[in-house]
Each structure stands twice: as C-alpha cells, then as structure tokens.
Design a protein around this motif. Sequence first.
Motif, PDB file in Angstrom:
ATOM      1  N   MET A   1       0.837  -1.207   0.000  1.00 62.24           N
ATOM      2  CA  MET A   1       0.000   0.000   0.000  1.00 62.24           C
ATOM      3  C   MET A   1       0.869   1.254   0.000  1.00 62.24           C
ATOM      4  N   LYS A   2       0.560   2.166  -0.916  1.00 65.85           N
ATOM      5  CA  LYS A   2       1.439   3.334  -1.120  1.00 65.85           C
ATOM      6  C   LYS A   2       1.166   4.487  -0.158  1.00 65.85           C
ATOM      7  N   LEU A   3      -0.009   4.480   0.505  1.00 63.58           N
ATOM      8  CA  LEU A   3      -0.354   5.624   1.362  1.00 63.58           C
ATOM      9  C   LEU A   3      -0.668   5.176   2.789  1.00 63.58           C
ATOM     10  N   LYS A   4      -0.074   4.087   3.199  1.00 67.78           N
ATOM     11  CA  LYS A   4      -0.340   3.536   4.533  1.00 67.78           C
ATOM     12  C   LYS A   4       0.001   4.566   5.611  1.00 67.78           C
ATOM     13  N   GLY A   5      -0.960   4.809   6.516  1.00 66.68           N
ATOM     14  CA  GLY A   5      -0.721   5.741   7.620  1.00 66.68           C
ATOM     15  C   GLY A   5      -0.908   7.205   7.258  1.00 66.68           C
ATOM     16  N   LYS A   6      -1.226   7.500   6.007  1.00 67.86           N
ATOM     17  CA  LYS A   6      -1.411   8.895   5.591  1.00 67.86           C
ATOM     18  C   LYS A   6      -2.885   9.304   5.726  1.00 67.86           C
ATOM     19  N   THR A   7      -3.096  10.624   5.726  1.00 64.10           N
ATOM     20  CA  THR A   7      -4.458  11.148   5.713  1.00 64.10           C
ATOM     21  C   THR A   7      -4.594  12.097   4.532  1.00 64.10           C
ATOM     22  N   ALA A   8      -5.805  12.143   3.971  1.00 63.48           N
ATOM     23  CA  ALA A   8      -6.014  12.949   2.764  1.00 63.48           C
ATOM     24  C   ALA A   8      -7.343  13.692   2.832  1.00 63.48           C
ATOM     25  N   VAL A  73     -11.448  22.203   6.440  1.00 65.21           N
ATOM     26  CA  VAL A  73     -10.043  21.831   6.676  1.00 65.21           C
ATOM     27  C   VAL A  73      -9.771  21.614   8.165  1.00 65.21           C
ATOM     28  N   THR A  74     -10.286  22.500   9.014  1.00 60.30           N
ATOM     29  CA  THR A  74      -9.996  22.340  10.451  1.00 60.30           C
ATOM     30  C   THR A  74     -10.671  21.070  10.987  1.00 60.30           C
ATOM     31  N   THR A  75     -11.881  20.775  10.514  1.00 61.89           N
ATOM     32  CA  THR A  75     -12.557  19.554  10.974  1.00 61.89           C
ATOM     33  C   THR A  75     -11.810  18.316  10.478  1.00 61.89           C
ATOM     34  N   ALA A  76     -11.376  18.358   9.233  1.00 57.35           N
ATOM     35  CA  ALA A  76     -10.620  17.222   8.688  1.00 57.35           C
ATOM     36  C   ALA A  76      -9.364  16.990   9.525  1.00 57.35           C
ATOM     37  N   ALA A  77      -8.657  18.067   9.846  1.00 61.39           N
ATOM     38  CA  ALA A  77      -7.405  17.931  10.624  1.00 61.39           C
ATOM     39  C   ALA A  77      -7.692  17.412  12.036  1.00 61.39           C
ATOM     40  N   GLU A  78      -8.785  17.913  12.639  1.00 61.76           N
ATOM     41  CA  GLU A  78      -9.141  17.460  13.994  1.00 61.76           C
ATOM     42  C   GLU A  78      -9.515  15.980  13.986  1.00 61.76           C
ATOM     43  N   GLU A  79     -10.349  15.598  13.023  1.00 61.42           N
ATOM     44  CA  GLU A  79     -10.871  14.224  13.035  1.00 61.42           C
ATOM     45  C   GLU A  79      -9.842  13.193  12.571  1.00 61.42           C
ATOM     46  N   LEU A  80      -8.986  13.585  11.635  1.00 58.64           N
ATOM     47  CA  LEU A  80      -7.999  12.616  11.131  1.00 58.64           C
ATOM     48  C   LEU A  80      -6.632  12.788  11.786  1.00 58.64           C
ATOM     49  N   GLY A  81      -6.459  13.888  12.543  1.00 58.67           N
ATOM     50  CA  GLY A  81      -5.199  14.073  13.263  1.00 58.67           C
ATOM     51  C   GLY A  81      -4.190  14.931  12.534  1.00 58.67           C
ATOM     52  N   ARG A  82      -4.181  14.871  11.210  1.00 57.28           N
ATOM     53  CA  ARG A  82      -3.288  15.670  10.381  1.00 57.28           C
ATOM     54  C   ARG A  82      -3.802  15.622   8.946  1.00 57.28           C
ATOM     55  N   SER A 121      -5.730  25.475  -0.199  1.00 61.75           N
ATOM     56  CA  SER A 121      -4.276  25.437   0.016  1.00 61.75           C
ATOM     57  C   SER A 121      -3.891  26.374   1.145  1.00 61.75           C
ATOM     58  N   GLN A 122      -4.494  27.550   1.169  1.00 60.52           N
ATOM     59  CA  GLN A 122      -4.158  28.548   2.185  1.00 60.52           C
ATOM     60  C   GLN A 122      -4.407  28.022   3.596  1.00 60.52           C
ATOM     61  N   VAL A 123      -5.506  27.296   3.776  1.00 62.56           N
ATOM     62  CA  VAL A 123      -5.835  26.805   5.122  1.00 62.56           C
ATOM     63  C   VAL A 123      -5.072  25.518   5.448  1.00 62.56           C
ATOM     64  N   VAL A 124      -4.778  24.711   4.423  1.00 60.67           N
ATOM     65  CA  VAL A 124      -4.062  23.444   4.673  1.00 60.67           C
ATOM     66  C   VAL A 124      -2.571  23.676   4.919  1.00 60.67           C
ATOM     67  N   LEU A 125      -1.983  24.651   4.264  1.00 59.37           N
ATOM     68  CA  LEU A 125      -0.519  24.813   4.328  1.00 59.37           C
ATOM     69  C   LEU A 125       0.049  24.946   5.748  1.00 59.37           C
ATOM     70  N   PRO A 126      -0.582  25.707   6.651  1.00 61.51           N
ATOM     71  CA  PRO A 126      -0.008  25.773   8.007  1.00 61.51           C
ATOM     72  C   PRO A 126       0.101  24.394   8.674  1.00 61.51           C
ATOM     73  N   TYR A 127      -0.881  23.511   8.429  1.00 61.74           N
ATOM     74  CA  TYR A 127      -0.795  22.153   8.972  1.00 61.74           C
ATOM     75  C   TYR A 127       0.395  21.419   8.347  1.00 61.74           C
ATOM     76  N   MET A 128       0.507  21.525   7.028  1.00 61.08           N
ATOM     77  CA  MET A 128       1.592  20.805   6.339  1.00 61.08           C
ATOM     78  C   MET A 128       2.954  21.359   6.754  1.00 61.08           C
ATOM     79  N   LYS A 129       3.033  22.680   6.935  1.00 57.37           N
ATOM     80  CA  LYS A 129       4.310  23.268   7.360  1.00 57.37           C
ATOM     81  C   LYS A 129       4.677  22.795   8.766  1.00 57.37           C
ATOM     82  N   SER A 130       3.685  22.752   9.647  1.00 56.21           N
ATOM     83  CA  SER A 130       3.990  22.362  11.037  1.00 56.21           C
ATOM     84  C   SER A 130       4.450  20.912  11.109  1.00 56.21           C
TER      85      SER A 130
END
Length: 241
Positions: A1-8, A73-82, A121-130
């Motif tokens: 599996m190519k995306l094991k452990g990832k969130t999208a 985006v914030t709900t996705a990050a909260e519910e999936l962790g990242r 992208s604007q709202v997701v980028l701070p999560y990806m940067k952190s």
Amino acid sequence: MKLKGKTALVTGASRGIGWEVALAFAREGADVAISARTEEPLLRLVEQITALQRRATVLVGDVGDEADVLRIVTTAAEELGRIDILCNNAGLLKIGNVDRLSVTDWDQVMRVNARGPFLCSQVVLPYMKSQNYGRIINMSSGAAIRCAAGYAAYSASKAALNALSLTTAIEVADYEILVNAMSPGYLKTAMNPEGTRPAADAVPTAVMLAALPSDGPRGRFFRFEEEMIVIPESPQIDWTN
Ligand SMILES: NC(=O)c1ccc[n+]([C@@H]2O[C@H](COP(=O)([O-])OP(=O)(O)OC[C@H]3O[C@@H](n4cnc5c(N)ncnc54)[C@H](OP(=O)(O)O)[C@@H]3O)[C@@H](O)[C@H]2O)c1
C-alpha cells in the motif's frame, strides 16, 4: 500500500474523478476526508471507504466559500489528526464564447476552479508546514494549454490553477511539501459525458503524486503519470528588466 498511515482531503468527492481518487487513496491505506456540496453521495462513499477498514469523514461545503473551507479543513485535521495530502479536485465547467458567456458563469467557474484551490491550500498549508510534510494535487486540465472556442472561463481558471500550483511549490521550497498539477485525461463524468475513458483512469497519476518521495517533483504537471511541460521555464522573461 502506497499511502499507509497517511491522511487525505479530497474535494469534489461526491462523484466522478474525486470519488475514484478518494476511494483509491483509501485502498492505498489512507484515511480520507471527503468533501462536496451534496451530502448523500458522500455518505455512500463513506460506506465504501470504511469497508476498506479506513476512516472517512464527510465534510459538506462549498470550496469557493471562505468560512466553509476553514470549517472543512480544520474539521478534517481534527478528526484525522493531520492532513498529509490535499487533492483540489472540485471543479465546474461552463461553456460559452466570450461575447456570450454570462458574467455570472465566468465568476462561478473562477470561484470553484481557481479561488477554491487557493482557499483550500491557504488553510491546509499551516498544517503541512507544522508537520513538514505535504502533497498537494491540483486537478487541472489540458484545456489550460490547448484552448478551444467556448472554453474561455474554464481554460482561464485552469491556467490560473497551474500558476497557483507552481507559485505554491516555489513558496514551500524549504519544506517537504510537494505541490503539483495534473490533467486527468478526457474522462466520462457528469461534467464530461462525452469522455472516452472511465473516471478511474485519473487514479494512477493521483496516487503517484500523493505518494511522491521527498525528492519528488515540485511545481510540475502530469498526465497519465507522465510529466508534461505546460509551464515553460522562460529565463528570458525578467520581471525586473
Ligand atoms: N472529466 C474530464 O474529462 C476532466 C478533464 C480535465 C479536468 N477535469 C477536472 O477534474 C475535476 C473533477 O471533474 P469531474 O469530471 O469528476 O466532474 P464532476 O463529475 O462534475 O464532479 C465535480 C465535483 O466537484 C464538486 N463541486 C462542484 N462545485 C463545487 C463547489 N462549489 N464546492 C465543492 N464541491 C464542488 C461536485 O460535487 P457537488 O456538486 O456535490 O458539490 C463534484 O463532486 C474537475 O476539477 C475538472 O475540471 C475533468
């Protein structure tokens, strides 16, 4: 599996290409937040994703609306962790020659196809940067390059998306955040009933870009897993001169 452990997070996942991409990400091991304006098909997709033993979150909203995108985006990050992967797939096509196209249609197409990916992208980028990790896939189109009568709004919106992809890729060069664009091909969907190939044909390219290694391409454009030169590097264009 190519995306094991990832969130999208996949926008425009209620049908067509977005549906296939979200399901494929889950098959490859990712937990997936799926978004669109219509809830009912998203709930059906959740059943398919959870049957694969992956987590799925339904987030209803309009990618052109700032408040909706912030909530999605914030709900996705909260519910999936990242959020490791963002697929800016939601799109709209309105056909009409420039002297006939309504201003409303022009605005709607630009709103969904250009403003939407910008907001997400604007709202997701701070999560990806952190987390110093991210893969952004912008669902563009060959129509950005091969222009045809009637497609002014659509082509302009996808050309804007290409420029957004390259600019974002340059801006996050210090991070392990890889931003690329792709054309899915001419696929049979609600948007394109004349399409000659199934929506699932977008999947290999989307999975490839979602699973890129850290030294993978940035700011590039792909079609059927092959890189296309659609944004020529033109050093002879010097903004300062
Ligand atoms: N099919 C092709 O041949 C082709 C070729 C080149 C590029 N593309 C691109 O591929 C992407 C997917 O296209 P498709 O053919 O699968 O189209 P589609 O079947 O019409 O699906 C479009 C998706 O976008 C969602 N959407 C539309 N407006 C939205 C909004 N304002 N906010 C949130 N979601 C919205 C729709 O869901 P709701 O209506 O429920 O919101 C739907 O899930 C688009 O970006 C398109 O431009 C397609």
